[in-house]
Every structure is written in structure tokens, then in C-alpha cells.
Design a protein around this motif. Structure first.
Motif, PDB file in Angstrom:
ATOM      1  N   LEU A 155       0.829  -1.208   0.000  1.00  0.00           N
ATOM      2  CA  LEU A 155       0.000   0.000   0.000  1.00  0.00           C
ATOM      3  C   LEU A 155       0.864   1.258   0.000  1.00  0.00           C
ATOM      4  CD1 LEU A 155      -2.831  -1.038   2.474  1.00  0.00           C
ATOM      5  CD2 LEU A 155      -3.072  -0.612   0.018  1.00  0.00           C
ATOM      6  N   SER A 156       1.933   1.255   0.775  1.00  0.00           N
ATOM      7  CA  SER A 156       2.836   2.407   0.819  1.00  0.00           C
ATOM      8  C   SER A 156       3.460   2.673  -0.548  1.00  0.00           C
ATOM      9  CB  SER A 156       3.924   2.168   1.867  1.00  0.00           C
ATOM     10  OG  SER A 156       4.850   3.223   1.872  1.00  0.00           O
ATOM     11  N   THR A 157       3.847   1.597  -1.227  1.00  0.00           N
ATOM     12  CA  THR A 157       4.444   1.743  -2.561  1.00  0.00           C
ATOM     13  C   THR A 157       3.407   2.248  -3.558  1.00  0.00           C
ATOM     14  OG1 THR A 157       5.993  -0.034  -2.034  1.00  0.00           O
ATOM     15  CG2 THR A 157       5.785   0.583  -4.354  1.00  0.00           C
ATOM     16  N   LEU A 158       2.184   1.725  -3.490  1.00  0.00           N
ATOM     17  CA  LEU A 158       1.120   2.229  -4.360  1.00  0.00           C
ATOM     18  C   LEU A 158       0.879   3.714  -4.100  1.00  0.00           C
ATOM     19  CD1 LEU A 158      -1.413  -0.738  -4.213  1.00  0.00           C
ATOM     20  CD2 LEU A 158      -0.361   0.186  -6.299  1.00  0.00           C
ATOM     21  N   ALA A 159       0.891   4.112  -2.845  1.00  0.00           N
ATOM     22  CA  ALA A 159       0.681   5.523  -2.494  1.00  0.00           C
ATOM     23  C   ALA A 159       1.813   6.388  -3.032  1.00  0.00           C
ATOM     24  CB  ALA A 159       0.567   5.685  -0.980  1.00  0.00           C
ATOM     25  N   ARG A 160       3.035   5.870  -2.980  1.00  0.00           N
ATOM     26  CA  ARG A 160       4.187   6.636  -3.469  1.00  0.00           C
ATOM     27  C   ARG A 160       4.105   6.822  -4.985  1.00  0.00           C
ATOM     28  NH1 ARG A 160      10.150   4.352  -2.738  1.00  0.00           N
ATOM     29  NH2 ARG A 160       8.892   2.526  -3.069  1.00  0.00           N
ATOM     30  N   VAL A 161       3.696   5.783  -5.688  1.00  0.00           N
ATOM     31  CA  VAL A 161       3.609   5.841  -7.147  1.00  0.00           C
ATOM     32  C   VAL A 161       2.431   6.709  -7.598  1.00  0.00           C
ATOM     33  CG1 VAL A 161       3.204   4.466  -9.231  1.00  0.00           C
ATOM     34  CG2 VAL A 161       4.750   3.619  -7.474  1.00  0.00           C
ATOM     35  N   HIS A 162       1.335   6.644  -6.842  1.00  0.00           N
ATOM     36  CA  HIS A 162       0.101   7.320  -7.240  1.00  0.00           C
ATOM     37  C   HIS A 162      -0.308   8.349  -6.196  1.00  0.00           C
ATOM     38  CE1 HIS A 162      -0.342   4.355 -10.421  1.00  0.00           C
ATOM     39  NE2 HIS A 162      -0.054   3.439  -9.529  1.00  0.00           N
ATOM     40  N   LYS A 163       0.638   9.182  -5.825  1.00  0.00           N
ATOM     41  CA  LYS A 163       0.440  10.147  -4.736  1.00  0.00           C
ATOM     42  C   LYS A 163      -0.823  10.984  -4.907  1.00  0.00           C
ATOM     43  CE  LYS A 163       3.997  11.474  -2.467  1.00  0.00           C
ATOM     44  NZ  LYS A 163       5.282  11.877  -2.083  1.00  0.00           N
ATOM     45  N   LYS A 164      -1.059  11.507  -6.085  1.00  0.00           N
ATOM     46  CA  LYS A 164      -2.198  12.401  -6.311  1.00  0.00           C
ATOM     47  C   LYS A 164      -3.531  11.658  -6.335  1.00  0.00           C
ATOM     48  CE  LYS A 164       0.440  15.905  -8.740  1.00  0.00           C
ATOM     49  NZ  LYS A 164       0.685  16.593  -9.989  1.00  0.00           N
ATOM     50  N   GLN A 165      -3.518  10.393  -6.683  1.00  0.00           N
ATOM     51  CA  GLN A 165      -4.754   9.622  -6.825  1.00  0.00           C
ATOM     52  C   GLN A 165      -5.057   8.754  -5.616  1.00  0.00           C
ATOM     53  OE1 GLN A 165      -3.439   7.361 -10.187  1.00  0.00           O
ATOM     54  NE2 GLN A 165      -4.643   8.590 -11.622  1.00  0.00           N
ATOM     55  N   PHE A 166      -4.121   8.615  -4.703  1.00  0.00           N
ATOM     56  CA  PHE A 166      -4.266   7.602  -3.661  1.00  0.00           C
ATOM     57  C   PHE A 166      -5.473   7.832  -2.754  1.00  0.00           C
ATOM     58  CE2 PHE A 166      -3.154   5.051   0.100  1.00  0.00           C
ATOM     59  CZ  PHE A 166      -2.937   3.838  -0.526  1.00  0.00           C
ATOM     60  N   ALA A 167      -5.945   9.060  -2.651  1.00  0.00           N
ATOM     61  CA  ALA A 167      -7.117   9.343  -1.803  1.00  0.00           C
ATOM     62  C   ALA A 167      -8.356   8.573  -2.272  1.00  0.00           C
ATOM     63  CB  ALA A 167      -7.399  10.842  -1.771  1.00  0.00           C
ATOM     64  N   LYS A 168      -8.324   8.045  -3.490  1.00  0.00           N
ATOM     65  CA  LYS A 168      -9.448   7.247  -3.986  1.00  0.00           C
ATOM     66  C   LYS A 168      -9.697   6.018  -3.121  1.00  0.00           C
ATOM     67  CE  LYS A 168      -8.950   8.543  -8.850  1.00  0.00           C
ATOM     68  NZ  LYS A 168      -8.681   8.039 -10.209  1.00  0.00           N
ATOM     69  N   VAL A 169      -8.684   5.584  -2.361  1.00  0.00           N
ATOM     70  CA  VAL A 169      -8.871   4.406  -1.512  1.00  0.00           C
ATOM     71  C   VAL A 169      -9.924   4.650  -0.440  1.00  0.00           C
ATOM     72  CG1 VAL A 169      -6.527   3.543  -1.896  1.00  0.00           C
ATOM     73  CG2 VAL A 169      -7.009   4.951   0.129  1.00  0.00           C
ATOM     74  N   LEU A 170     -10.186   5.908  -0.125  1.00  0.00           N
ATOM     75  CA  LEU A 170     -11.187   6.227   0.898  1.00  0.00           C
ATOM     76  C   LEU A 170     -12.587   5.772   0.480  1.00  0.00           C
ATOM     77  CD1 LEU A 170      -9.902   9.768   1.917  1.00  0.00           C
ATOM     78  CD2 LEU A 170      -9.577   7.607   3.158  1.00  0.00           C
ATOM     79  N   ASP A 171     -12.771   5.521  -0.813  1.00  0.00           N
ATOM     80  CA  ASP A 171     -14.062   5.052  -1.320  1.00  0.00           C
ATOM     81  C   ASP A 171     -14.241   3.540  -1.154  1.00  0.00           C
ATOM     82  OD1 ASP A 171     -14.575   7.643  -2.148  1.00  0.00           O
ATOM     83  OD2 ASP A 171     -13.837   7.281  -4.179  1.00  0.00           O
ATOM     84  N   ILE A 172     -13.169   2.829  -0.817  1.00  0.00           N
ATOM     85  CA  ILE A 172     -13.233   1.373  -0.693  1.00  0.00           C
ATOM     86  C   ILE A 172     -13.734   1.042   0.710  1.00  0.00           C
ATOM     87  CG2 ILE A 172     -11.918  -0.776  -0.754  1.00  0.00           C
ATOM     88  CD1 ILE A 172      -9.920   0.687  -2.629  1.00  0.00           C
TER      89      ILE A 172
END
Length: 168
Positions: free
Chosen positions: A83-100
Motif C-alpha cells: 500500500l505504501s508503494t502504491l501511495a508513493r507511485v500514485h500520490k495524487k490519486q491515492f485518496a481514492k482508496v477512501l471510497d473502498i
């Protein structure tokens, strides 16, 4: 085997010095710092340009290898690392996880309190190097589902989302 923490910029530099597929960080550092001639280096290495390992516009497969994951001894550790690596790669989009979300609980939040209030026995943990938290008391199958949904939200194909899930 020891674990050290390094910042993202240094990690990118080390990754950029890779001369063969599967070369570990230890092998790269041994070659760079000690001039170790026993480090296996191909006769005609393909140069790796910084653009290949840059975080922005990159994907998780450029940054994670099996050795990184094996350094994490627990499923929760690997889950947080991915998850940390996904957040690092997709910093601007990672807030989308709040919808899960699950049927009765939140999976991701911006604080431990938010996740604790949304369910019992959530055992929230911070996703390293982010402002986000995730519940960790779910079983491995649920964690895999959360990784799959996260990858899809971040724009990965179904096939790549499954590859990410299988990293766990």
C-alpha cells in the motif's frame, strides 16, 4: 539480513543503478560502495535511465521486487509495504482508496479514530509515508481483495490488479 530505512530519492537512485533484472539492493550497493568484483554484472548491461525508475508516471512493478517483500516477515507488513508503494507511485490519486468500504466498515481512513469509530476490532495501522490508515485485522483473503480494489481504483488493469494482489 538487516533492514534500513532510506528516503524515496535515495531509493530511486539505487534502483536506477540496476544493471540486471533481479539484482538486489544489496548487490547494487556492494558494487557501488565496495567495488565488489564478485557482484554479477552482465557484460553488456542495458542502461537504466532515471525515467524508467521515476515515481511519477511509474507503476508499482518498477519499485517492488520479491526480495523487498521477503524482508517483511508478516502478511500485515507486506500489506502495508505494498500500500505504501502504491501511495508513493500514485500520490495524487491515492485518496481514492477512501471510497473502498466493506458492508459494515471502512477499510481506509485519514486517522485511526475514524476507522475505530466505523467498526469494532479494526486494528488500524498507518500506511507508511502517507497520511492514510488502513484496517489490518481482516483475513488475508480480505486484504487481497482490498489490494485488488485499490489497484483498480488507481487505474491498473484487472490482470495487473491480480498481480498486485498476488504480491501479498
Amino acid at each position: 539480513m538487516k533492514t534500513i530505512e532510506i528516503d524515496d530519492e535515495l531509493y530511486q537512485y539505487i534502483a536506477g543503478q540496476t544493471q540486471k533484472i533481479g539484482e538486489s539492493a544489496s548487490e547494487i550497493l556492494r558494487r557501488l560502495l565496495l567495488g565488489d568484483e564478485t557482484a554479477i554484472v552482465p557484460a553488456n548491461p542495458e542502461p537504466v535511465t532515471p525515467a524508467v525508475v521515476a515515481v511519477v508516471g511509474s507503476n508499482i512493478f518498477d519499485l517492488i521486487n520479491r526480495q523487498d517483500l521477503q524482508a517483511e516477515s508478516s502478511v500485515v507488513g507486506r500489506f502495508l509495504f505494498i500500500l505504501s508503494t502504491l501511495a508513493r507511485v500514485h500520490k495524487k490519486q491515492f485518496a481514492k482508496v477512501l471510497d473502498i468500504k466493506g458492508r459494515n466498515r471502512l477499510y481506509f481512513g485519514r486517522s485511526a479514530e475514524a476507522l475505530s469509530e466505523a467498526g469494532s476490532s479494526t486494528n488500524p495501522k498507518p500506511i507508511p509515508n502517507t497520511e492514510f490508515w488502513v484496517i489490518t485485522n481482516s483475513n488475508t483473503t480480505r486484504k487481497k481483495m482490498m489490494l485488488t480494489e485499490t489497484a483498480i481504483k488507481l487505474g491498473y488493469s484487472e490482470q495487473d490488479a491480480e498481480r498486485i494482489r498476488d504480491l501479498l
